[in-house]
Motif scaffolding. Structure first.
Motif, mmCIF file in Angstrom:
data_model
loop_
_atom_site.group_PDB
_atom_site.id
_atom_site.type_symbol
_atom_site.label_atom_id
_atom_site.label_comp_id
_atom_site.label_asym_id
_atom_site.label_seq_id
_atom_site.Cartn_x
_atom_site.Cartn_y
_atom_site.Cartn_z
ATOM 1 N N TYR A 1 0.851 -1.189 0.000
ATOM 2 C CA TYR A 1 0.000 0.000 0.000
ATOM 3 C C TYR A 1 0.884 1.235 0.000
ATOM 4 C CZ TYR A 1 -4.513 -2.126 1.354
ATOM 5 O OH TYR A 1 -5.686 -2.825 1.400
ATOM 6 N N VAL B 1 1.152 4.986 1.278
ATOM 7 C CA VAL B 1 0.570 5.724 2.391
ATOM 8 C C VAL B 1 1.094 7.153 2.384
ATOM 9 C CG1 VAL B 1 0.267 3.633 3.781
ATOM 10 C CG2 VAL B 1 2.367 4.982 4.030
ATOM 11 N N SER C 1 0.744 5.457 9.656
ATOM 12 C CA SER C 1 0.341 4.153 9.136
ATOM 13 C C SER C 1 0.949 3.009 9.930
ATOM 14 C CB SER C 1 0.700 4.038 7.654
ATOM 15 O OG SER C 1 -0.076 4.962 6.917
ATOM 16 N N LEU D 1 4.445 -1.148 3.358
ATOM 17 C CA LEU D 1 3.893 0.195 3.250
ATOM 18 C C LEU D 1 5.002 1.102 2.752
ATOM 19 C CD1 LEU D 1 2.114 0.507 6.732
ATOM 20 C CD2 LEU D 1 1.131 -0.317 4.581
ATOM 21 N N GLU E 1 5.764 5.226 1.746
ATOM 22 C CA GLU E 1 5.269 6.595 1.718
ATOM 23 C C GLU E 1 5.250 7.094 0.274
ATOM 24 O OE1 GLU E 1 5.733 9.391 5.446
ATOM 25 O OE2 GLU E 1 7.517 9.459 4.176
ATOM 26 N N PRO F 1 -1.926 7.380 -2.223
ATOM 27 C CA PRO F 1 -2.594 6.724 -1.094
ATOM 28 C C PRO F 1 -4.109 6.696 -1.273
ATOM 29 C CG PRO F 1 -0.958 8.285 -0.318
ATOM 30 C CD PRO F 1 -1.085 8.488 -1.804
ATOM 31 N N ASP G 1 -7.808 2.129 6.242
ATOM 32 C CA ASP G 1 -6.648 2.569 7.016
ATOM 33 C C ASP G 1 -6.645 4.097 7.042
ATOM 34 O OD1 ASP G 1 -5.395 3.561 4.685
ATOM 35 O OD2 ASP G 1 -3.729 2.135 4.744
ATOM 36 N N ASP H 1 -5.328 6.269 5.291
ATOM 37 C CA ASP H 1 -5.405 6.873 3.960
ATOM 38 C C ASP H 1 -6.615 6.421 3.161
ATOM 39 O OD1 ASP H 1 -3.001 8.567 3.624
ATOM 40 O OD2 ASP H 1 -1.973 6.707 4.131
ATOM 41 N N ASN I 1 -7.176 3.230 2.374
ATOM 42 C CA ASN I 1 -6.911 1.951 1.716
ATOM 43 C C ASN I 1 -7.816 0.892 2.339
ATOM 44 O OD1 ASN I 1 -4.649 2.687 -0.018
ATOM 45 N ND2 ASN I 1 -3.474 2.924 1.867
#
Length: 131
Positions: free
Chosen positions: A11, A13, A19, A52, A54, A63, A108, A110, A112
């Protein structure tokens, strides 16, 4: 090409610290790697890894934009949703019984999507992790 396995699910983020806190403290996943300088984290999620990263110019995914979806096996989907709701986690889909499994979806930090999942037969993960 002959892909051998899925090495990790990923993912993008917006904030690695926020996160990591969510996945480690709220969802209870085991943090294996955290490189705050590069904005990268990896969590144990046997038989694979959840990574994860960034958002940065080298990663063409924003994100919460979609892409991969993650399904986490839990013992009780409704109880997990209730617990996360108390933590003010966004519930994207309340518990549904598909006939084969119970599932719900939360977001989450963001947005997701994370599916909470329990098969009625009690199994989890790959049915045969070493075919």
């Amino acid at each position: 090409m002959n892909a051998k396995a899925v090495d990790f699910a990923y993912y993008t983020v917006s904030d690695i610290e926020t996160s990591v806190s969510f996945y480690q403290e709220t969802l209870g996943l085991e943090l294996e790697i955290l490189d705050e300088e590069s904005g990268w984290a990896e969590f144990a999620s046997p038989p694979t890894t959840l990574a994860l990263g960034e958002a940065n110019p080298h990663m063409p995914i924003s994100p919460g934009e979609g892409g991969v979806g993650l399904a986490l096996a839990v013992d009780d989907v409704k109880a997990a949703v209730d617990e996360l709701r108390e933590e003010e986690v966004t519930v994207l889909m309340d518990t549904v019984d598909s006939g084969v499994c119970d599932m719900a979806m939360v977001g989450d930090p963001d947005g997701n999507p994370i599916m909470l999942h329990r098969r009625h037969d009690g199994t989890h993960g790959r049915k045969n992790p070493f075919p």
